[in-house]
Design a protein around this motif. Structure first.
Motif, short mmCIF file in Angstrom:
data_model
loop_
_atom_site.label_atom_id
_atom_site.label_comp_id
_atom_site.label_asym_id
_atom_site.label_seq_id
_atom_site.Cartn_x
_atom_site.Cartn_y
_atom_site.Cartn_z
N ARG A 13 0.84 -1.19 0.00
CA ARG A 13 0.00 0.00 0.00
C ARG A 13 0.89 1.25 0.00
O ARG A 13 1.83 1.36 0.78
N ALA A 14 0.55 2.19 -0.85
CA ALA A 14 1.31 3.43 -0.97
C ALA A 14 0.85 4.43 0.09
O ALA A 14 -0.32 4.46 0.47
N ASN A 15 1.79 5.27 0.53
CA ASN A 15 1.43 6.34 1.46
C ASN A 15 0.85 7.52 0.66
O ASN A 15 0.86 7.49 -0.58
N PRO A 16 0.32 8.55 1.32
CA PRO A 16 -0.31 9.66 0.57
C PRO A 16 0.62 10.35 -0.43
O PRO A 16 0.18 10.70 -1.53
N VAL A 17 1.87 10.56 -0.08
CA VAL A 17 2.81 11.19 -1.02
C VAL A 17 3.02 10.29 -2.24
O VAL A 17 3.02 10.76 -3.38
N VAL A 21 2.41 10.94 -6.28
CA VAL A 21 3.37 10.71 -7.36
C VAL A 21 2.77 9.79 -8.42
O VAL A 21 2.94 10.00 -9.62
N ARG A 22 2.04 8.78 -7.99
CA ARG A 22 1.37 7.88 -8.94
C ARG A 22 0.38 8.64 -9.81
O ARG A 22 0.31 8.43 -11.02
N VAL A 45 19.60 5.38 -8.27
CA VAL A 45 19.12 4.88 -6.98
C VAL A 45 19.57 3.44 -6.78
O VAL A 45 19.99 3.06 -5.68
N GLY A 46 19.49 2.63 -7.83
CA GLY A 46 19.94 1.24 -7.74
C GLY A 46 21.41 1.12 -7.37
O GLY A 46 21.80 0.26 -6.58
N ARG A 47 22.23 1.99 -7.94
CA ARG A 47 23.66 1.95 -7.62
C ARG A 47 23.91 2.33 -6.16
O ARG A 47 24.68 1.69 -5.47
N VAL A 48 23.26 3.39 -5.72
CA VAL A 48 23.45 3.87 -4.36
C VAL A 48 22.98 2.85 -3.33
O VAL A 48 23.62 2.67 -2.29
N GLN A 57 10.01 2.76 -6.41
CA GLN A 57 9.69 2.21 -5.08
C GLN A 57 9.69 3.33 -4.04
O GLN A 57 8.78 3.44 -3.23
N LEU A 58 10.71 4.16 -4.09
CA LEU A 58 10.81 5.25 -3.12
C LEU A 58 9.77 6.34 -3.37
O LEU A 58 9.12 6.81 -2.44
N LEU A 59 9.62 6.75 -4.63
CA LEU A 59 8.74 7.86 -4.96
C LEU A 59 7.26 7.49 -4.98
O LEU A 59 6.41 8.26 -4.56
#
Length: 172
Positions: A13-17, A21-22, A45-48, A57-59
């Motif tokens: 489940r995604a959060n409100p932010v 973004v979606r 992001v994958g490298r870091v 995933q993050l956004l």
């Protein structure tokens, strides 16, 4: 066990932010922007994070796997960052190309050679892709609406092109 379980691939489940973004990503301007920038951001992001996280995933709270196909013209490995939809025990990939009129290159590569690999959170597995059956297409399309509304909007914007859907299974 199937590919989804082997990779522990699932949508949360995604959060409100992330829901915001979606929504932006499903709009025309958002799809245009993400189609040109997301793969570069996702690679960084994958490298870091050493492959443990992705930009979507993050956004947006959307899990991304890397599909590596063989280029149909070059014969060299080509990697695409894709969101997948669990279907049964396996995973499905939708060739929406952010709602653009052209078919994504990874689709054409899979049609030429269905052998590929998928990588998710540092785990890589050999897979084989096949076109989804009509029943699978219906199930994937219905399930995709609940996971990411952009898929439905993308399909509405694609005029005259049938979105190709592949079921990806563990090679065996």
């Amino acid at each position: 066990m199937g590919l989804a379980a082997d990779l522990d691939y699932r949508h949360r489940r995604a959060n409100p932010v992330q829901r915001g973004v979606r929504a932006f990503g499903s709009s025309r301007p958002g799809a245009w922007l993400f189609s040109r920038t997301l793969r570069h951001l996702d690679t960084a992001v994958g490298r870091v994070t050493r492959g443990r996280q992705s930009a979507p995933q993050l956004l947006a709270g959307l899990p991304v796997l890397d599909l590596t196909t063989t280029g149909r013209k070059s014969g060299t490995p080509r990697t695409s960052h894709l969101i997948s939809i669990p279907v049964g025990e396996d995973l499905a990939l939708l060739g929406t190309n952010f709602g653009q009129p052209s078919t994504p290159a990874w689709v054409l590569n899979l049609e030429a050679d269905p052998q590929a690999t998928v990588t998710y959170r540092g785990h890589t597995l050999p897979v084989v892709a096949r076109p989804a059956t009509d029943a699978e297409r219906d199930a994937v399309t219905a399930r995709s609406r609940g996971m990411y509304g952009g898929y439905e909007k993308y399909q509405q914007r694609i005029n005259g092109r049938r979105v190709r859907i592949f079921v990806v299974e563990r090679a065996g």
